[in-house]
Design a protein around this motif. Structure first.
Motif, PDB file in Angstrom:
ATOM      1  N   SER A  17      -4.442   4.687  -7.637  1.00 37.07           N
ATOM      2  CA  SER A  17      -4.438   3.233  -7.800  1.00 37.07           C
ATOM      3  C   SER A  17      -3.024   2.670  -7.687  1.00 37.07           C
ATOM      4  N   LEU A  18      -2.959   1.450  -7.191  1.00 38.66           N
ATOM      5  CA  LEU A  18      -1.693   0.728  -7.111  1.00 38.66           C
ATOM      6  C   LEU A  18      -1.541  -0.118  -8.369  1.00 38.66           C
ATOM      7  N   THR A  19      -0.355  -0.172  -8.932  1.00 33.15           N
ATOM      8  CA  THR A  19      -0.096  -0.968 -10.131  1.00 33.15           C
ATOM      9  C   THR A  19       1.082  -1.896  -9.883  1.00 33.15           C
ATOM     10  N   VAL A  20       0.925  -3.144 -10.281  1.00 30.52           N
ATOM     11  CA  VAL A  20       2.024  -4.113 -10.225  1.00 30.52           C
ATOM     12  C   VAL A  20       2.425  -4.423 -11.662  1.00 30.52           C
ATOM     13  N   GLU A  21       3.692  -4.208 -11.987  1.00 30.00           N
ATOM     14  CA  GLU A  21       4.183  -4.449 -13.338  1.00 30.00           C
ATOM     15  C   GLU A  21       5.510  -5.192 -13.275  1.00 30.00           C
ATOM     16  N   VAL A  22       5.905  -5.787 -14.396  1.00 35.24           N
ATOM     17  CA  VAL A  22       7.189  -6.485 -14.473  1.00 35.24           C
ATOM     18  C   VAL A  22       7.931  -5.998 -15.714  1.00 35.24           C
ATOM     19  N   LYS A  23       9.106  -5.450 -15.500  1.00 32.86           N
ATOM     20  CA  LYS A  23       9.960  -5.000 -16.588  1.00 32.86           C
ATOM     21  C   LYS A  23      10.953  -6.127 -16.907  1.00 32.86           C
TER      22      LYS A  23
END
Length: 418
Positions: free
Chosen positions: A409-415
């Motif tokens: 799966s592809l995951t988009v996150e923001v740190k």
């Protein structure tokens, strides 16, 4: 039973843009089904300017923006049925609709694009205690009454919710001579675009009450007073913080929800985060040949984004009609840390288009953050960005070859930057 290559449900900005793009791509047999007496959707009541800066590189009113696409559709001989309510969509792409001229009609299509828009949350959704007097409207209702029907819904106004329509109506009501006592927002930050905060509230000296909500309504026949209270981190009212405003009108701008009863009844898989369909890189839903775009897919900030996405959905539908899309097993695109949702939510790494645009929103305001796209332990892309806020939809563009062959799966996150 008449058959079409493509049927577009909804004749607002998304539906018109999708139909125009289908025609441009050589799909000749296209019909648009619109429930209202004229095409254009919600744009017809948005008489302020600011539309079209990205699409047409000039400022247009809502009706003028819609007219541009109506003219294009007319020039391309798009068939548009007005006063036509679609009552049922079937998984085999049969569509049942009704209108005064034809009565009850069933058609079929090789491809269907859902461009159904969204609706406003009402008073029932926010559960404000008190009586049930007149004078309580959604901001969109008040906008229609004023801009189309010519009725000023009240003279002493308070607005609950800092969504863009509410902010715009704060300015509009003020310009029409009403007194707007303030705008209250449950969250500790505004849910409207920064430009609307500046142009609609600050420029007119209208107070914004963050971390506040309306906790009681008074009035029997007509609204007479509201109680406003501060809320804590748990979003519950804090006793002893009550304020009272003597107003005759309360406008609610407490969120928009994609209108998806047709998709629900057809069995389309919905994303519980967006309340819209799960779509793949071609904007195709879980039903083969049925596509979705615009505010019926997920709520957008700007109409320019809506029409751009609608064109992309039309391109996906055209690829499907030409048998150039994949129907194999896909992988999920998921929201990670600090991300509320990701669209599209499904990818087919074996046959991706050259460019894939991802849309998402952050969960909280950040002065700066790093957007990270990963699949398992593999980081595909990192982008640093200043000023991320939930009210502004983010867009991230990736090349199809960057995602080719992915297994996880592809995951988009923001740190968040410290």
């Amino acid at each position: 039973m008449k058959h079409y290559q493509a049927a577009v449900i909804g004749g607002g900005s998304a539906g018109l843009a999708a139909a125009v793009r289908l025609k441009q791509l050589g799909i000749e047999d296209v019909i648009v089904l619109e429930k209202d007496a004229e095409a254009g959707g919600i744009l017809n009541q948005c008489i302020h300017n600011g539309f079209g800066l990205q699409t047409f590189h000039e400022q247009l009113s809502g009706p003028a923006y819609a007219e541009r696409f109506e003219d294009q559709a007319r020039d391309l001989n798009v068939e548009i049925r007005l006063n036509t309510m679609v009552v049922r969509l079937y998984p085999d792409r049969r569509i049942e609709y009704v209108n005064p001229e034809e009565g009850y009609v069933t058609i079929t299509a090789d491809a269907v694009i859902l461009a159904v828009g969204c609706y406003e949350r009402s008073r029932g959704a926010v559960e404000i205690p008190g009586e049930r007097p007149s004078g309580i409207y959604t901001a969109g209702q008040a906008q229609r009454y004023l801009n189309i029907d010519g009725y000023l819904v009240g003279k002493k106004v308070f607005i609950l919710g800092s969504g863009d329509i509410g902010l715009i109506m704060a300015r509009r009501m003020t310009l029409e001579g009403a007194k707007v006592y303030g705008v209250a927002e449950l969250m500790p930050y505004s849910n409207g675009l920064p430009r609307n905060m500046k142009q609609c509230l600050e420029d007119f000296g209208i107070p914004l009450y963050l971390s506040h909500t309306v906790t009681h309504i008074y009035g029997h026949d007509r609204l007479e007073r509201i109680e406003l209270s501060e809320v804590g981190k748990d979003r519950k009212p804090i006793p002893g913080t009550e304020q009272y405003f003597d107003v005759d009108t309360l406008l609610l701008s407490v969120g928009l929800i994609p209108e998806n009863h047709l998709g629900d009844e057809a069995g389309i898989v919905m994303d519980p985060r967006t309340k819209g369909p799960v779509v793949d890189e071609n904007y195709m839903t879980s039903i083969q040949g049925v596509f979705a775009c615009g505010n019926g897919l997920h709520v957008h900030d700007l109409v320019d984004f809506v029409t751009h996405q609608a064109a992309k959905a039309a391109e996906g539908a055209a690829r499907y009609l030409k048998q150039e899309t994949s129907s194999g097993k896909g992988i999920s695109a998921l929201p990670g840390e600090n991300v509320g949702y990701v669209v599209p939510g499904l990818l087919h790494p074996d046959q991706l288009p050259p460019i894939i645009e991802f849309y998402f929103r952050v969960r909280k305001p950040m002065d700066a953050g790093t957007i990270i796209v990963r699949s398992g332990d593999q980081i595909i892309r990192q982008v640093h960005k200043e000023k991320l806020v939930p009210s502004e939809m983010e867009q991230l563009v990736l090349a199809g070859k960057q995602l080719s062959g992915l297994k996880e799966s592809l995951t988009v996150e923001v740190k968040e930057d410290q």
